[in-house]
Scaffold this motif. Sequence first.
Motif, mmCIF file in Angstrom:
data_model
loop_
_atom_site.group_PDB
_atom_site.id
_atom_site.type_symbol
_atom_site.label_atom_id
_atom_site.label_comp_id
_atom_site.label_asym_id
_atom_site.label_seq_id
_atom_site.Cartn_x
_atom_site.Cartn_y
_atom_site.Cartn_z
ATOM 1 N N THR A 113 0.858 -1.181 0.000
ATOM 2 C CA THR A 113 0.000 0.000 0.000
ATOM 3 C C THR A 113 0.892 1.227 0.000
ATOM 4 O O THR A 113 1.734 1.379 0.894
ATOM 5 C CB THR A 113 -0.898 0.023 1.251
ATOM 6 N N TYR A 114 0.727 2.098 -0.987
ATOM 7 C CA TYR A 114 1.537 3.299 -1.093
ATOM 8 C C TYR A 114 0.822 4.505 -0.485
ATOM 9 O O TYR A 114 -0.408 4.612 -0.536
ATOM 10 C CB TYR A 114 1.817 3.631 -2.560
ATOM 11 N N THR A 115 1.613 5.440 0.041
ATOM 12 C CA THR A 115 1.084 6.754 0.369
ATOM 13 C C THR A 115 1.045 7.574 -0.917
ATOM 14 O O THR A 115 1.463 7.107 -1.981
ATOM 15 C CB THR A 115 1.990 7.481 1.379
ATOM 16 N N LEU A 116 0.569 8.797 -0.830
ATOM 17 C CA LEU A 116 0.632 9.707 -1.966
ATOM 18 C C LEU A 116 2.094 10.047 -2.272
ATOM 19 O O LEU A 116 2.954 9.975 -1.383
ATOM 20 C CB LEU A 116 -0.142 10.987 -1.656
ATOM 21 N N PRO A 117 2.409 10.418 -3.508
ATOM 22 C CA PRO A 117 3.792 10.782 -3.864
ATOM 23 C C PRO A 117 4.290 11.983 -3.076
ATOM 24 O O PRO A 117 3.517 12.876 -2.718
ATOM 25 C CB PRO A 117 3.687 11.105 -5.356
ATOM 26 N N ILE A 118 5.610 11.993 -2.846
ATOM 27 C CA ILE A 118 6.215 13.120 -2.138
ATOM 28 C C ILE A 118 7.345 13.776 -2.949
ATOM 29 O O ILE A 118 7.824 14.848 -2.565
ATOM 30 C CB ILE A 118 6.717 12.698 -0.734
ATOM 31 N N ALA A 119 7.772 13.157 -4.079
ATOM 32 C CA ALA A 119 8.847 13.734 -4.886
ATOM 33 C C ALA A 119 8.975 12.991 -6.215
ATOM 34 O O ALA A 119 8.456 11.887 -6.381
ATOM 35 C CB ALA A 119 10.175 13.685 -4.136
ATOM 36 N N ASP A 120 9.705 13.587 -7.130
ATOM 37 C CA ASP A 120 9.992 12.992 -8.434
ATOM 38 C C ASP A 120 11.085 11.930 -8.269
ATOM 39 O O ASP A 120 12.075 12.167 -7.587
ATOM 40 C CB ASP A 120 10.474 14.085 -9.387
ATOM 41 N N ALA A 121 10.903 10.786 -8.907
ATOM 42 C CA ALA A 121 11.872 9.695 -8.786
ATOM 43 C C ALA A 121 12.427 9.237 -10.131
ATOM 44 O O ALA A 121 12.964 8.135 -10.237
ATOM 45 C CB ALA A 121 11.232 8.504 -8.082
ATOM 46 N N PHE A 216 17.281 9.234 -18.150
ATOM 47 C CA PHE A 216 16.967 8.168 -19.099
ATOM 48 C C PHE A 216 15.707 7.397 -18.723
ATOM 49 O O PHE A 216 15.154 6.658 -19.529
ATOM 50 C CB PHE A 216 18.139 7.175 -19.212
ATOM 51 N N GLY A 217 15.236 7.546 -17.492
ATOM 52 C CA GLY A 217 14.129 6.726 -17.012
ATOM 53 C C GLY A 217 12.751 7.281 -17.332
ATOM 54 O O GLY A 217 12.597 8.434 -17.743
ATOM 55 N N ALA A 218 11.746 6.432 -17.134
ATOM 56 C CA ALA A 218 10.360 6.854 -17.294
ATOM 57 C C ALA A 218 9.958 7.733 -16.111
ATOM 58 O O ALA A 218 10.548 7.655 -15.037
ATOM 59 C CB ALA A 218 9.450 5.623 -17.353
ATOM 60 N N LYS A 219 8.958 8.586 -16.306
ATOM 61 C CA LYS A 219 8.488 9.478 -15.256
ATOM 62 C C LYS A 219 7.870 8.654 -14.131
ATOM 63 O O LYS A 219 6.883 7.942 -14.327
ATOM 64 C CB LYS A 219 7.454 10.450 -15.806
ATOM 65 N N VAL A 220 8.457 8.730 -12.960
ATOM 66 C CA VAL A 220 7.941 8.004 -11.792
ATOM 67 C C VAL A 220 8.047 8.904 -10.564
ATOM 68 O O VAL A 220 8.728 9.931 -10.585
ATOM 69 C CB VAL A 220 8.708 6.683 -11.543
ATOM 70 N N TYR A 221 7.376 8.470 -9.497
ATOM 71 C CA TYR A 221 7.349 9.255 -8.263
ATOM 72 C C TYR A 221 7.845 8.440 -7.081
ATOM 73 O O TYR A 221 7.792 7.203 -7.084
ATOM 74 C CB TYR A 221 5.920 9.733 -7.975
ATOM 75 N N PHE A 222 8.296 9.158 -6.066
ATOM 76 C CA PHE A 222 8.641 8.565 -4.783
ATOM 77 C C PHE A 222 7.437 8.627 -3.851
ATOM 78 O O PHE A 222 6.712 9.634 -3.816
ATOM 79 C CB PHE A 222 9.776 9.341 -4.115
ATOM 80 N N ALA A 223 7.240 7.555 -3.077
ATOM 81 C CA ALA A 223 6.216 7.538 -2.035
ATOM 82 C C ALA A 223 6.674 6.563 -0.957
ATOM 83 O O ALA A 223 7.639 5.809 -1.139
ATOM 84 C CB ALA A 223 4.861 7.121 -2.601
#
Length: 275
Positions: A113-121, A216-223
């Motif tokens: 279970t993830y929380t909401l994103p907090i930063a760009d990853a 180089f990576g796909a757009k993803v987020y940290f949570a």
Amino acid sequence: MSILAGWKCRLVMLALCAASVTAHAEDQLAKVKKAGELVVGTEMQFAPFDFLENGQQAGFNKDLFAEVGKEMGVKVRFIDLPWPSVLPGLEAGKFDMVGGPLTVTKARMERYTYTLPIADATDALLKRANDSAVKQSSDIAGKTVGAGKGSAQLDQLKAYVATLPKPPEIREYVDNNQAYADLAAGRIAAVANSMTNIAYVAKQRPETFAVVQPPFGAKVYFAYCLRKDADSKPLADAFNAALVKMHNDGRLATLQKKWFGVAMDAPTTMPAPNY
């Protein structure tokens, strides 16, 4: 069976049922509130999120969880572990949630279970500042590069290098600081990590490191993540409510500027992961 014995049996059954209902009602949020403490597993070798400064924890996570703790009315206690031990520790119930943070991926969303994103990853490369041979990400072809063992950044790196004409050798590191030390010493040509992480490292040591643009990576987020069960959902909901409040009153952006150098996109609804 006598009437008295029958009533005793019923009372015992009612007591057992009440105990069962109480145990069931005490979800993870209730347990955290009862203990007055939110226990977070993390690795303190992942600046700017978690790292040690003069032997003490520092970083974005310490500040953010302190604010969330105030909103929830509990203290926060961190447990420092090597990253490969963090997710197994969560699954074993050794702490309430993971403060890594983690990139949000389809595979991990099925398991946690993830929380909401907090930063760009988004994944990018860190190189030596004086290395003119690596001008863009594809220049790592045929070289040796590093990434964190068991990390989503490692997975993205593996997918990316498979597209190169001569895939580089990949070294996996338990400790990100060791990867950066090998990079500085010239033992590897680049380190793959989140843009947030390597931008911080390059900012701290501009004479030694530089970020390879574009990522180089796909757009993803940290949570952050919790166990994927019904008992953990109320805790995740309470955490997310605190995050949304911090987003709306500007506290989240303030912490991002303090630790990342810039405010980052942090959606208040969970976006669908790109991979």
